[in-house]
Motif scaffolding. Structure first.
Motif, PDB file in Angstrom:
ATOM      1  N   GLY A  76       0.801  -1.236   0.000  1.00  0.00           N
ATOM      2  CA  GLY A  76       0.000   0.000   0.000  1.00  0.00           C
ATOM      3  C   GLY A  76       0.829   1.279   0.000  1.00  0.00           C
ATOM      4  O   GLY A  76       0.279   2.373  -0.077  1.00  0.00           O
ATOM      5  N   THR A  77       2.156   1.156   0.100  1.00  0.00           N
ATOM      6  CA  THR A  77       3.021   2.353   0.054  1.00  0.00           C
ATOM      7  C   THR A  77       3.639   2.450  -1.332  1.00  0.00           C
ATOM      8  O   THR A  77       4.212   1.481  -1.842  1.00  0.00           O
ATOM      9  CB  THR A  77       4.155   2.253   1.112  1.00  0.00           C
ATOM     10  N   LEU A  78       3.528   3.621  -1.920  1.00  0.00           N
ATOM     11  CA  LEU A  78       4.108   3.833  -3.249  1.00  0.00           C
ATOM     12  C   LEU A  78       5.611   4.090  -3.107  1.00  0.00           C
ATOM     13  O   LEU A  78       6.025   5.013  -2.394  1.00  0.00           O
ATOM     14  CB  LEU A  78       3.423   5.049  -3.897  1.00  0.00           C
ATOM     15  N   GLU A  79       6.398   3.256  -3.765  1.00  0.00           N
ATOM     16  CA  GLU A  79       7.867   3.418  -3.729  1.00  0.00           C
ATOM     17  C   GLU A  79       8.366   3.939  -5.070  1.00  0.00           C
ATOM     18  O   GLU A  79       8.091   3.352  -6.119  1.00  0.00           O
ATOM     19  CB  GLU A  79       8.550   2.082  -3.443  1.00  0.00           C
ATOM     20  N   ILE A  80       9.142   5.003  -5.008  1.00  0.00           N
ATOM     21  CA  ILE A  80       9.746   5.594  -6.198  1.00  0.00           C
ATOM     22  C   ILE A  80      11.219   5.181  -6.197  1.00  0.00           C
ATOM     23  O   ILE A  80      11.970   5.542  -5.277  1.00  0.00           O
ATOM     24  CB  ILE A  80       9.647   7.144  -6.124  1.00  0.00           C
ATOM     25  N   LEU A 101       9.979  13.133  -4.802  1.00  0.00           N
ATOM     26  CA  LEU A 101       8.924  12.980  -3.789  1.00  0.00           C
ATOM     27  C   LEU A 101       8.167  14.293  -3.599  1.00  0.00           C
ATOM     28  O   LEU A 101       6.934  14.316  -3.469  1.00  0.00           O
ATOM     29  CB  LEU A 101       9.537  12.520  -2.456  1.00  0.00           C
ATOM     30  N   TYR A 102       8.922  15.395  -3.618  1.00  0.00           N
ATOM     31  CA  TYR A 102       8.324  16.725  -3.461  1.00  0.00           C
ATOM     32  C   TYR A 102       7.431  17.049  -4.665  1.00  0.00           C
ATOM     33  O   TYR A 102       6.319  17.567  -4.522  1.00  0.00           O
ATOM     34  CB  TYR A 102       9.458  17.743  -3.314  1.00  0.00           C
ATOM     35  N   ASN A 110       1.553  10.906  -2.380  1.00  0.00           N
ATOM     36  CA  ASN A 110       2.546  10.664  -1.341  1.00  0.00           C
ATOM     37  C   ASN A 110       3.290   9.367  -1.637  1.00  0.00           C
ATOM     38  O   ASN A 110       2.681   8.359  -1.982  1.00  0.00           O
ATOM     39  CB  ASN A 110       1.878  10.574   0.039  1.00  0.00           C
ATOM     40  N   ALA A 111       4.617   9.436  -1.512  1.00  0.00           N
ATOM     41  CA  ALA A 111       5.436   8.249  -1.812  1.00  0.00           C
ATOM     42  C   ALA A 111       6.692   8.285  -0.950  1.00  0.00           C
ATOM     43  O   ALA A 111       7.010   9.312  -0.340  1.00  0.00           O
ATOM     44  CB  ALA A 111       5.812   8.261  -3.301  1.00  0.00           C
TER      45      ALA A 111
END
Ligand code: SF4
Length: 172
Positions: A76-80, A101-102, A110-111
């Motif tokens: 469920g967390t978006l990873e870049i 991220l900004y 949000n990531a």
């Protein structure tokens, strides 16, 4: 030059944030479309690593003015994810990813960031803080001041100049 384009997006590219930390001359030349990286062996090695690692991932996502190497959804967390050849410029790499991220946060996304150094088998997790956001606003302003100048930034020799794609341009 404005920080934001007519669509309300930040105009600065991730590479410019990276070069801001590495060398202001390089930032200036790159921003003026003097692109010498194509002829650089070091850059070609970097491209080779990008192509031949994390092969299962869906790579290269261009979102506005940023290019993300690959994206994952982890519980469920978006990873870049950003992939780099070497960790010698880790501070520059960190701020490049913080900028992504900004940038995404400004789009309501949000990531967290993951820096990947496959040759070192090293990863670094990066979380954007309020302090980082204030730093990035100042960095973006400084970059815009540098690139709107008509005067090139005078090259200053550094330890890594000989490995830089712009070396001949700066010192021949
Ligand atoms: S050769 Fe050195 S001074 Fe010139 S752009 Fe590269 S890092 Fe900067």
């Amino acid at each position: 030059m404005d920080l934001i384009n007519t669509f309300g997006e930040l105009k600065i590219r991730g590479t410019q944030i990276n070069y801001y930390f590495i060398c202001k001359t390089k930032l200036y030349l790159f921003s003026k479309n003097i692109r010498l990286e194509r002829d650089s062996d070091i850059v070609n090695i970097g491209n080779f690593i990008h192509k031949n690692t994390y092969k299962k991932e869906n790579k290269e996502h261009i979102i506005g003015s940023i290019g993300i190497d690959f994206i994952k959804n982890k519980h469920g967390t978006l990873e870049i994810h950003e992939v780099k050849k070497s960790d010698r410029m880790e501070r520059a790499d960190t701020y490049q990813l913080l900028y992504y991220l900004y940038y995404l946060k400004n789009m309501g996304i949000n990531a967290v960031g993951i820096l990947n150094y496959p040759l070192k088998k090293k990863i670094k997790r990066i979380v954007l803080t309020k302090k980082n956001e204030i730093e990035l606003i100042n960095i973006i302003k400084n970059i815009n001041n540098i690139i709107k100048s008509n005067k090139p930034i005078k090259p200053e020799r550094k330890g890594y100049c000989k490995k830089c794609a712009y070396y001949e341009f700066c010192f021949s």
